[in-house]
Every structure is written in C-alpha cells, then in structure tokens.
Scaffold this active site. Structure first.
Site, PDB file in Angstrom:
ATOM      1  N   ASP A   7       0.887  -0.997  -0.031  1.00  9.29           N
ATOM      2  CA  ASP A   7       0.035  -0.084  -0.106  1.00  9.29           C
ATOM      3  C   ASP A   7       0.946   1.419  -0.054  1.00  9.29           C
ATOM      4  O   ASP A   7       2.141   1.305   0.628  1.00  9.29           O
ATOM      5  CB  ASP A   7      -0.879  -0.027   1.305  1.00  9.29           C
ATOM      6  CG  ASP A   7      -1.758  -1.006   1.215  1.00  9.29           C
ATOM      7  OD1 ASP A   7      -1.859  -1.849   0.528  1.00  9.29           O
ATOM      8  OD2 ASP A   7      -2.581  -1.069   2.109  1.00  9.29           O
ATOM      9  N   ASP A 129     -14.920  -5.829   0.469  1.00 10.64           N
ATOM     10  CA  ASP A 129     -14.589  -5.821   1.990  1.00 10.64           C
ATOM     11  C   ASP A 129     -15.865  -6.040   2.815  1.00 10.64           C
ATOM     12  O   ASP A 129     -16.799  -5.250   2.627  1.00 10.64           O
ATOM     13  CB  ASP A 129     -13.774  -4.348   2.037  1.00 10.64           C
ATOM     14  CG  ASP A 129     -12.754  -4.407   1.080  1.00 10.64           C
ATOM     15  OD1 ASP A 129     -11.930  -5.265   0.707  1.00 10.64           O
ATOM     16  OD2 ASP A 129     -12.397  -3.170   0.677  1.00 10.64           O
TER      17      ASP A 129
END
Length: 244
Positions: A7, A129
C-alpha cells in the site's frame, strides 16, 4: 499463489490497521531491490494499492506506479479509487495486468458490470470488503468508512452474469492485525462460488495461516504486513503453497 501486497501513501510503503488512515505504519524499504528479490524467489504477481488515489482521484500516484511497472516484469494488479473507464485505461496504459475495483462495484454497479464485458473478466478484480454482522457478510465502501446493506453473496451473484472471475475478499476485522485470517469464511465462499478465483486478504501472521488458507481452496493469498515485518520469508511462504 502468494501475492505480496504494498500500500502506498504519499509515495511511501505503508500499512493501515483495519483501514484506518490515522493508524498507520510506514516501512523504510528499498522498494525496487525488494521487488527484484521477490521476482528472483519466484513471485509471479504483486498487489499495489493507491491510498492517496482512494481518498482523492486528483492525488493518484501514477508516476510511482509507472516507475514500479517499468522496473519489473512481474504481473501487477492495482487498486485504489478506480471510478471511471478513464481510470482503468490509464492503468492499463502503464502496463498494469489487472485493475481492482472496490467501492464502484456497489455505487456504480451497472457500469462495473459493463467493464467486465468490455475489458474481460480476467482484467477486473472485485475487491469486496466485508464486516460480518449477525452472520451477514455486509460490504463496506469508501475506505471502509461506510457500511452498506449489500451482501457478499448477492454482489457476486449480480456480477456473475458477466462471467466474474476474480474476487479479492477481505474480512475488515482481520486486516492489518496479524491476528489470523477468517478461515471459515473462505471455506464457505469457495464452496458456494466454485467459478470464482478468490484472493484471501487480511490477518496472515504465520506459515500455519498460509497452509490453512491454501487448504480452504482460495486461489491466491495476499500478504502485506507479515512479509514487511519479516514474520517469515517469501521462500517459506511459497514453499507452504507447494507442499499443500
């Protein structure tokens, strides 16, 4: 298959705890040397997330991703704030192998279903998610800030009409925690959706977690923090998959 994940926030490698931008850890690594080592050890694909772009499209870290893609011949999938066909085209122009679509799969689902048809199901990964509430797998969007009433199962069914193939499923309660993955979740959805190549994400802390996920039937295992913090080596992780 093991998929190392990175990330990026403001050009730096970072991990968020349960998606919280205020609870972050930066990692001081030589990224390009790190990627060369992953390739040398046998990694085939890596997962990149643009945290700046996820918050604000104008802040997309395109130059960084261009440099990463040009530095390696590993396959790369990229997510973070992809909302339009122009966003997708720009990433493919950089040489990205797959784009990862998150919130837009809920907020703009008919467009995303069209993208699956236009680009082909092997080029699109849906990042779904979830928070599990009263046994319902409820999808969260907008960087996990907003919980929806859409369930994982209904969403997969909707996109399966366009031959949906790749789903990255994260149990939010596990992400970035090193607390172990939700094995029962993956066992359940792999059995229910046999046409989907699931990518499991969140909670991997040791080699036993990798073995359990591999045995659950998921296609790929995304690993971020545990590799960055050297809980095990990439060689050990890859060997786990070979031995199952």
């Amino acid at each position: 298959m093991i998929i190392p994940a990175f990330d990026f926030l403001e050009g730096k490698v970072v991990r968020l705890y349960q998606g919280n931008y205020l609870n972050k850890t930066f990692y001081n690594i030589n990224l390009y040397q790190y990627l060369k080592n992953l390739k040398k050890k046998g990694v085939k694909i890596i997962h990149l997330v643009d945290l700046n772009g996820a918050k604000k499209r104008e802040d997309r870290q395109s130059r960084l991703f261009q440099n990463i893609i040009s530095s390696t011949n590993m396959l790369i999938q990229i997510g973070g704030g992809i909302r339009t066909e122009n966003d997708i085209d720009a990433l493919f122009h950089l040489g990205c192998e797959r784009v990862v679509i998150g919130s837009s799969a809920i907020k703009n689902k008919f467009a995303v279903r069209r993208w699956l048809k236009v680009y082909g199901p092997d080029k699109i990964v849906l990042a779904l998610d979830i928070n599990i509430v009263n046994n319902r797998k409820k999808i969260s969007i907008n960087g996990w800030a907003k919980e929806t009433n859409h369930t994982l199962e209904d969403t997969i069914d909707f996109f399966s009409t366009e031959s949906l193939t790749h789903v990255l499923c994260t149990d939010i309660s596990k992400d970035g925690t090193l607390s172990g993955p939700n094995i029962s979740l993956y066992q359940e959805i792999v059995q229910k959706f046999k046409h989907i190549k699931f990518q499991a994400s969140g909670g991997v802390s040791n080699l036993s977690d990798i073995i359990a996920l591999e045995e659950s039937g998921v296609n790929s295992i995304i690993i971020g923090r545990s590799l960055l913090e050297k809980k095990f080596t990439i060689e050990e992780a890859l060997k786990c998959c070979q031995n199952v």
